[in-house]
Write a protein that holds these residues in place. Structure first.
Motif, mmCIF file in Angstrom:
data_model
loop_
_atom_site.group_PDB
_atom_site.id
_atom_site.type_symbol
_atom_site.label_atom_id
_atom_site.label_comp_id
_atom_site.label_asym_id
_atom_site.label_seq_id
_atom_site.Cartn_x
_atom_site.Cartn_y
_atom_site.Cartn_z
ATOM 1 N N LEU A 150 14.029 9.928 1.975
ATOM 2 C CA LEU A 150 15.045 9.926 0.928
ATOM 3 C C LEU A 150 14.382 9.486 -0.367
ATOM 4 C CD1 LEU A 150 17.992 8.241 2.892
ATOM 5 C CD2 LEU A 150 17.428 10.672 2.703
ATOM 6 N N THR A 151 14.399 10.329 -1.367
ATOM 7 C CA THR A 151 13.638 10.044 -2.589
ATOM 8 C C THR A 151 14.428 10.224 -3.876
ATOM 9 O OG1 THR A 151 12.824 12.332 -2.650
ATOM 10 C CG2 THR A 151 11.472 10.717 -1.484
ATOM 11 N N GLY A 190 0.813 -1.197 0.000
ATOM 12 C CA GLY A 190 0.000 0.000 0.000
ATOM 13 C C GLY A 190 0.850 1.252 0.000
ATOM 14 N N PRO A 191 0.233 2.419 0.003
ATOM 15 C CA PRO A 191 0.986 3.681 -0.017
ATOM 16 C C PRO A 191 1.668 3.943 1.325
ATOM 17 C CG PRO A 191 -1.356 4.095 0.225
ATOM 18 C CD PRO A 191 -1.217 2.631 -0.024
ATOM 19 N N ASP A 197 11.723 -3.703 -3.228
ATOM 20 C CA ASP A 197 10.621 -4.305 -3.980
ATOM 21 C C ASP A 197 9.702 -3.172 -4.442
ATOM 22 O OD1 ASP A 197 8.671 -5.992 -5.016
ATOM 23 O OD2 ASP A 197 7.726 -6.315 -3.076
ATOM 24 N N ALA A 198 9.634 -2.949 -5.733
ATOM 25 C CA ALA A 198 8.824 -1.860 -6.287
ATOM 26 C C ALA A 198 8.596 -2.140 -7.767
ATOM 27 C CB ALA A 198 9.520 -0.507 -6.107
ATOM 28 N N LYS A 199 7.817 -1.281 -8.397
ATOM 29 C CA LYS A 199 7.611 -1.441 -9.836
ATOM 30 C C LYS A 199 8.943 -1.369 -10.570
ATOM 31 C CE LYS A 199 4.884 0.320 -13.703
ATOM 32 N NZ LYS A 199 3.871 1.317 -14.145
ATOM 33 N N GLU A 200 9.832 -0.491 -10.117
ATOM 34 C CA GLU A 200 11.192 -0.404 -10.646
ATOM 35 C C GLU A 200 12.151 -0.938 -9.584
ATOM 36 O OE1 GLU A 200 12.037 0.386 -13.664
ATOM 37 O OE2 GLU A 200 9.966 0.837 -14.268
ATOM 38 N N GLY A 201 11.888 -2.157 -9.159
ATOM 39 C CA GLY A 201 12.670 -2.738 -8.080
ATOM 40 C C GLY A 201 14.091 -3.063 -8.481
ATOM 41 N N PRO A 235 12.782 4.506 -6.373
ATOM 42 C CA PRO A 235 11.487 4.309 -7.029
ATOM 43 C C PRO A 235 10.351 4.912 -6.215
ATOM 44 C CG PRO A 235 12.259 2.253 -6.068
ATOM 45 C CD PRO A 235 13.386 3.217 -5.957
ATOM 46 N N ALA A 236 9.347 5.399 -6.920
ATOM 47 C CA ALA A 236 8.199 6.022 -6.260
ATOM 48 C C ALA A 236 6.932 5.198 -6.391
ATOM 49 C CB ALA A 236 7.958 7.420 -6.847
#
Length: 350
Positions: A256-257, A238-239, A285-289, A261-262
């Motif tokens: 830290l961004t 989740g967000p 672990d992310a869409k652009e992991g 990945p966002a």
């Protein structure tokens, strides 16, 4: 004696023990440094057991005691060896819970051990815990020190200079929202706790790392996860997830961004290079992991690899360790233990 209910080979004790050895090994002697590595080419890893403790998701070496290790099984309690793994003894069986998510030995006091209960490998079949335990005599006896409703603990980090300052990354309840989640800090050895990073009742903390050269610098990773009854494999992300940094010992935090990945930010693991603390790694672990590296203490990040052998099945793995002497040697346990010798650009099993 309690034994594990679930048995799996997906996260072997051997792999985590290898990471613990890498993190806690002491300085090599001059004689060791001159040994030709080819002499060891015939050696192969072998399972050290024990064989009835279940999956393993927590392990720690002991500074100054190279033959002493602890590991925590997801439903088999805490086990200890003092002879480099030849024999293991269960040291947690007198406690009312058997699921272990994190173990940490105080760097400044080898007899002081913290154990966070409730596994962090949040699969469809898992055990939950009832908070944090503390031993002041190297695991012989334990005292419950709070956070009973945290259910799942991802990591414990102890201040390298003050064993009474400890951080707990509490994932929280897996099936519902609850308040006792996020990053907790104690300054009195677990007698009292403060929730120093709490976004909401759905976002927990899963990892935390303290800069060994400056314990005022702390990194943590947040994770919003839930396993609805209709999910039979991976839980949801989740967000609210992300990586945060504090420069005042955990009192205030900033996200830290830059370069991270966002989209669909899930579970992540953090490691600081002991020999060069401005170098920080994060497996995400992310869409652009992938594996991300910062050379400026988290201000900016570069994705070094998107190889799914490194970050895939991220809700289950996502841990990383750095060699204590060489900041370019990185270990990531996944289905296989991945090692990089070039700062995370390429990996191979070993």
């Amino acid at each position: 004696m309690k034994h594990g209910t679930f048995v799996s080979r997906s996260l072997p004790a051997l792999g985590l023990l290898a990471l613990a050895f890498a993190a806690f090994r002491g300085p090599a002697s001059a004689q060791q440094q001159t040994v030709d590595p080819a002499l060891y080419s015939g050696l192969r890893w072998r399972t050290l057991g024990p064989f009835r403790s279940g999956r393993v998701d927590a392990v720690s070496g002991v500074p100054g005691r190279p033959h002493e290790f602890y590991f925590g099984a997801v439903n088999g309690g805490v086990w200890k060896t003092i002879n480099a793994g030849r024999t293991w003894t269960p040291v947690f069986d007198s406690q009312p819970v058997a699921s272990i998510g994190a173990i940490a030995v105080a760097p400044s006091n080898a007899d002081l051990v913290y154990a966070g209960t409730g596994e962090s490998t949040l699969r469809d079949s898992m055990g939950y815990g009832n908070g944090v335990y503390k031993s002041t005599n190297a695991g012989n006896t334990w005292t419950h020190v709070g956070l009973a409703d945290s259910h799942h603990v991802g990591r414990i980090a102890v201040d390298p200079r003050n064993p009474n300052v400890v951080f707990v990354a509490a994932i929280g309840h897996l099936y519902a929202a609850n308040a006792e989640r996020g990053l907790f800090r104690s300054r009195d050895g677990g007698a009292t706790w403060q929730n120093v990073l709490h976004k909401n009742d759905s976002v927990g903390a899963v990892d935390v790392a303290i800069d060994p050269s400056n314990p005022q610098v702390v990194y943590t990773s947040l994770w919003n996860t839930r396993r609805p009854p209709w999910f039979t494999y991976a839980p949801s992300n989740g967000p609210g997830g992300g990586i945060y940094k504090s420069t005042d010992g955990g009192t205030t935090w900033k996200p830290l961004t830059n370069g991270l990945p966002a989209d669909s930010f899930g579970r992540s693991g953090i490691a600081i290079a002991p020999s060069s603390p401005r170098i920080v790694y994060a497996v995400i672990d992310a869409k652009e992991g992938g594996l991300y590296r910062s050379a400026d203490a988290g201000a900016t990040w570069t994705k070094t690899t998107g190889d799914t052998r490194v970050w895939g099945r991220g809700w289950y793995f996502e841990k990383v360790a750095v060699d204590p002497k060489n900041p370019d040697i990185v270990y990531v346990p996944n289905v296989g233990i991945q090692r990089s010798k070039d700062g995370g650009k390429t990996f191979g099993t070993w």
